[in-house]
Motif scaffolding. Structure first.
Motif, PDB file in Angstrom:
ATOM      1  N   GLY A  75      18.120   0.132   0.964  1.00  0.00           N
ATOM      2  CA  GLY A  75      17.373   0.927   1.661  1.00  0.00           C
ATOM      3  C   GLY A  75      17.214   2.284   0.870  1.00  0.00           C
ATOM      4  N   ALA A  76      18.269   2.886   0.658  1.00  0.00           N
ATOM      5  CA  ALA A  76      18.140   4.181  -0.034  1.00  0.00           C
ATOM      6  C   ALA A  76      17.576   4.190  -1.458  1.00  0.00           C
ATOM      7  CB  ALA A  76      19.580   4.610  -0.408  1.00  0.00           C
ATOM      8  N   MET A  77      17.793   2.952  -2.383  1.00  0.00           N
ATOM      9  CA  MET A  77      16.982   3.121  -3.529  1.00  0.00           C
ATOM     10  C   MET A  77      15.497   2.968  -3.615  1.00  0.00           C
ATOM     11  SD  MET A  77      20.212   1.323  -5.667  1.00  0.00           S
ATOM     12  CE  MET A  77      19.356   1.430  -7.372  1.00  0.00           C
ATOM     13  N   ALA A  78      15.168   1.988  -2.514  1.00  0.00           N
ATOM     14  CA  ALA A  78      13.736   1.685  -2.246  1.00  0.00           C
ATOM     15  C   ALA A  78      12.952   3.015  -1.633  1.00  0.00           C
ATOM     16  CB  ALA A  78      13.638   0.470  -1.401  1.00  0.00           C
ATOM     17  N   ALA A  79      13.442   3.477  -0.510  1.00  0.00           N
ATOM     18  CA  ALA A  79      12.887   4.837   0.184  1.00  0.00           C
ATOM     19  C   ALA A  79      12.695   5.686  -0.617  1.00  0.00           C
ATOM     20  CB  ALA A  79      13.808   4.788   1.336  1.00  0.00           C
ATOM     21  N   GLY A  80      13.456   6.345  -1.588  1.00  0.00           N
ATOM     22  CA  GLY A  80      13.274   7.353  -2.292  1.00  0.00           C
ATOM     23  C   GLY A  80      12.016   7.545  -2.802  1.00  0.00           C
ATOM     24  N   PRO A  81      11.709   6.710  -3.778  1.00  0.00           N
ATOM     25  CA  PRO A  81      10.252   6.640  -4.365  1.00  0.00           C
ATOM     26  C   PRO A  81       9.126   6.701  -3.394  1.00  0.00           C
ATOM     27  CG  PRO A  81      11.633   5.402  -5.827  1.00  0.00           C
ATOM     28  CD  PRO A  81      12.580   5.632  -4.508  1.00  0.00           C
ATOM     29  N   LEU A  82       9.489   5.862  -2.530  1.00  0.00           N
ATOM     30  CA  LEU A  82       8.401   5.989  -1.437  1.00  0.00           C
ATOM     31  C   LEU A  82       8.197   7.280  -0.795  1.00  0.00           C
ATOM     32  CD1 LEU A  82       9.087   2.758   0.438  1.00  0.00           C
ATOM     33  CD2 LEU A  82       7.146   3.231  -1.071  1.00  0.00           C
ATOM     34  N   ALA A  83       9.319   7.880  -0.509  1.00  0.00           N
ATOM     35  CA  ALA A  83       9.285   9.497  -0.005  1.00  0.00           C
ATOM     36  C   ALA A  83       8.506  10.511  -1.106  1.00  0.00           C
ATOM     37  CB  ALA A  83      10.728   9.875   0.407  1.00  0.00           C
ATOM     38  N   ASP A  84       8.929  10.128  -2.188  1.00  0.00           N
ATOM     39  CA  ASP A  84       8.418  11.128  -2.990  1.00  0.00           C
ATOM     40  C   ASP A  84       6.525  10.882  -3.173  1.00  0.00           C
ATOM     41  OD1 ASP A  84      10.069  13.087  -3.950  1.00  0.00           O
ATOM     42  OD2 ASP A  84      11.192  11.472  -5.253  1.00  0.00           O
ATOM     43  N   ARG A  85       6.301   9.683  -2.951  1.00  0.00           N
ATOM     44  CA  ARG A  85       4.877   9.404  -3.001  1.00  0.00           C
ATOM     45  C   ARG A  85       4.185   9.641  -1.732  1.00  0.00           C
ATOM     46  NH1 ARG A  85       3.087   3.886  -5.906  1.00  0.00           N
ATOM     47  NH2 ARG A  85       4.024   4.966  -7.626  1.00  0.00           N
ATOM     48  N   TYR A  86       4.580   9.137  -0.511  1.00  0.00           N
ATOM     49  CA  TYR A  86       4.067   9.167   0.665  1.00  0.00           C
ATOM     50  C   TYR A  86       4.429  10.175   1.686  1.00  0.00           C
ATOM     51  CZ  TYR A  86       2.580   4.679  -1.062  1.00  0.00           C
ATOM     52  OH  TYR A  86       1.856   3.864  -1.865  1.00  0.00           O
ATOM     53  N   GLY A  87       5.549  11.108   1.377  1.00  0.00           N
ATOM     54  CA  GLY A  87       6.041  11.829   2.279  1.00  0.00           C
ATOM     55  C   GLY A  87       7.381  11.589   2.891  1.00  0.00           C
ATOM     56  N   ARG A  88       8.224  12.577   3.237  1.00  0.00           N
ATOM     57  CA  ARG A  88       9.452  12.445   3.797  1.00  0.00           C
ATOM     58  C   ARG A  88       9.312  11.880   5.280  1.00  0.00           C
ATOM     59  NH1 ARG A  88       9.462  13.707  -1.195  1.00  0.00           N
ATOM     60  NH2 ARG A  88      10.377  15.988  -2.051  1.00  0.00           N
ATOM     61  N   LYS A  89       8.504  12.456   5.950  1.00  0.00           N
ATOM     62  CA  LYS A  89       8.386  12.298   7.577  1.00  0.00           C
ATOM     63  C   LYS A  89       8.148  10.702   7.760  1.00  0.00           C
ATOM     64  CE  LYS A  89       6.059  13.284  11.683  1.00  0.00           C
ATOM     65  NZ  LYS A  89       5.113  14.199  12.442  1.00  0.00           N
TER      66      LYS A  89
END
Length: 447
Positions: A75-89
């Motif tokens: 979960g951590a490794m998949a979500a980090g790039p998503l948060a940099d692309r689509y936002g933290r919230k």
């Protein structure tokens, strides 16, 4: 206040007092991590009751423990790039709902296999929520208080874990072990709706995308009323980073050494913490304590962590980051050795476990704070999340090593003597980064 023609989002908050909007982010982040702590450690607290209910061996729970931790890493490794692309919230809200949903489903597990699958899915959500919450909080903090804010919200994790110990004992006695999973599911699902309505997006992230200017204007003016209007130009004094959402950017020349040393430190720190969080109640019961006393000992480990989390950031904002984290690692190793040399009685263990919790939790939160300041905004969520994900493999190793130790009938003292080894390796990593990686704390250009 007259509108500013240009606003540097990288330094905008540094010289301003903390406002209500920033404190809101801290409070919401704290609560997210409290739910995270409760759900992450709940399986360790229900383990004795689960063993008795299903009539299984202690070792049979090893896959359940490790599946949850593997989900945390994924979960951590998949979500980090998503948060940099689509936002933290969006990532934070989605992850809180996700882990609440699957924690609730764990209450309906019928055997070890189904519980293993459900704990993996719960772990995916838990793994995504923690590093991205830390990233968002750091981006709403002035530089002078950033480490303290990040480590402060991790008090939420340890408080949630401590309440998991104390609350689990009461819930199990009155409603059975499944009630712990129900509570750990329903509350996060409800809170995800609160986050959706109230959690603001990162200023730094919004400034990187022209389509978000109206949202950026609204949040900036909520922090400093009237400072910006539609003519204001937002920019960042951070140097530009190419391939900003790419994991490969973590290994640019300016970041390579620091990335590897942060990974080593978190790997060793989480190995130690999850070995104890997963198995300390069982170890304590096998050493002659009652189930109630074992739950108290497990909770004291987390209570000590609250103190460690709160003070580690304060020290990091005042003194060298690497020295603070390195000395905290050393303190944890020495505390474990001291415990190993004592008879495991409540009178002796209570203060020493409290001290150990202070150090081993402080190590991990200090490493997260170090990571949030090491990487620039464009790759911060990826950097922090991947550091967390790699560290989770240390947690998996800790849970697995604990299972092997129990299967080999290691004594209480032998387990605590072992803890000195990963602590020493973490100290070495901080020495290397401290000597060669100071320049990486400054913004660097990705070539």
């Amino acid at each position: 206040m007259p509108c500013s023609p240009r606003v540097d989002v990288n330094t905008f908050l540094d010289n301003r007092p903390m406002g209500a909007r920033q404190w809101l982010v801290v409070v919401l982040g704290f609560i997210v991590l409290a739910f995270d702590g409760f759900d992450t450690t709940s399986i360790g607290f229900v383990a004795p009751a689960l063993i008795d209910d299903w009539g299984i061996t202690r070792q049979a729970l090893g896959p359940v423990m490790m599946a949850g931790l593997l989900g945390l890493a994924f979960g951590a490794m998949a979500a980090g790039p998503l948060a940099d692309r689509y936002g933290r919230k969006s990532v934070i809200v989605g992850s809180v709902f996700f882990f609440g949903l699957w924690s609730l489903a764990c209450a309906y597990a019928v055997d070890v296999t189904s519980l293993t699958v459900l704990r993996f899915l719960t772990g995916v959500g838990l793994g995504a929520s923690m590093p991205n919450t830390a990233t968002l909080v750091s981006e709403f903090g002035p530089r002078r208080r950033r480490s303290h804010m990040v480590t402060g919200i991790y008090c939420g994790f340890t408080i949630g874990a401590a309440l998991g110990g104390l609350g689990s004992e009461w819930l199990i006695q009155h409603f059975g072990w499944r009630s712990v999973m129900v509570v750990g599911g329903v509350l996060p699902i409800a809170f995800a709706l609160v986050l959706l309505a109230t959690l603001p997006e990162s200023i730094g992230f919004l400034a990187q995308h022209a389509r978000f200017k109206s949202r950026l204007l609204r949040i900036v003016n909520q922090i400093a009323q009237g400072i910006a209007d539609n003519t204001t130009v937002f920019y960042s004094s951070e140097e530009k980073v190419q391939n900003k959402s790419s994991v490969a950017a973590l290994f640019a020349p300016s970041y390579r050494l620091g990335t590897c040393m942060i990974w080593v430190t978190l790997f060793m720190g989480l190995l130690t913490m999850y070995l104890l969080s997963s198995w300390l109640p069982l170890l304590s019961r096998d050493a002659g304590l009652s189930m109630g006393q074992a739950a108290v000992i497990g909770s004291l480990l987390q209570v000590g962590g609250v103190l460690g989390n709160f003070t580690t950031g304060m020290k990091m904002d005042r003194w060298d980051h690497h020295v603070v984290v390195g000395l905290t690692l050393l303190g944890g190793g020495l505390s474990a050795v001291l415990i190993a040399l004592q008879q495991p009685t409540m009178e002796v263990l209570c203060p020493l476990i409290l001290l150990l919790g202070y150090f081993i939790n402080g190590v991990n939160t200090g490493s997260y704070a170090l990571a949030t300041q090491f990487y620039p905004t464009a790759m911060r969520a990826t950097g922090v999340s991947w550091a967390t994900g790699i560290g989770r493999f240390g947690a998996i190793s800790g849970a697995g090593i604990g299972a092997l130790m129990l299967a080999a009938n290691w004594s209480f003292s032998q387990v605590f003597l072992f803890i000195f080894l990963p602590s020493s390796l973490g100290v070495l990593a901080m020495i290397i980064k401290g000597r060669h990686g100071h320049s990486s704390l400054k913004t660097a250009t990705q070539k």
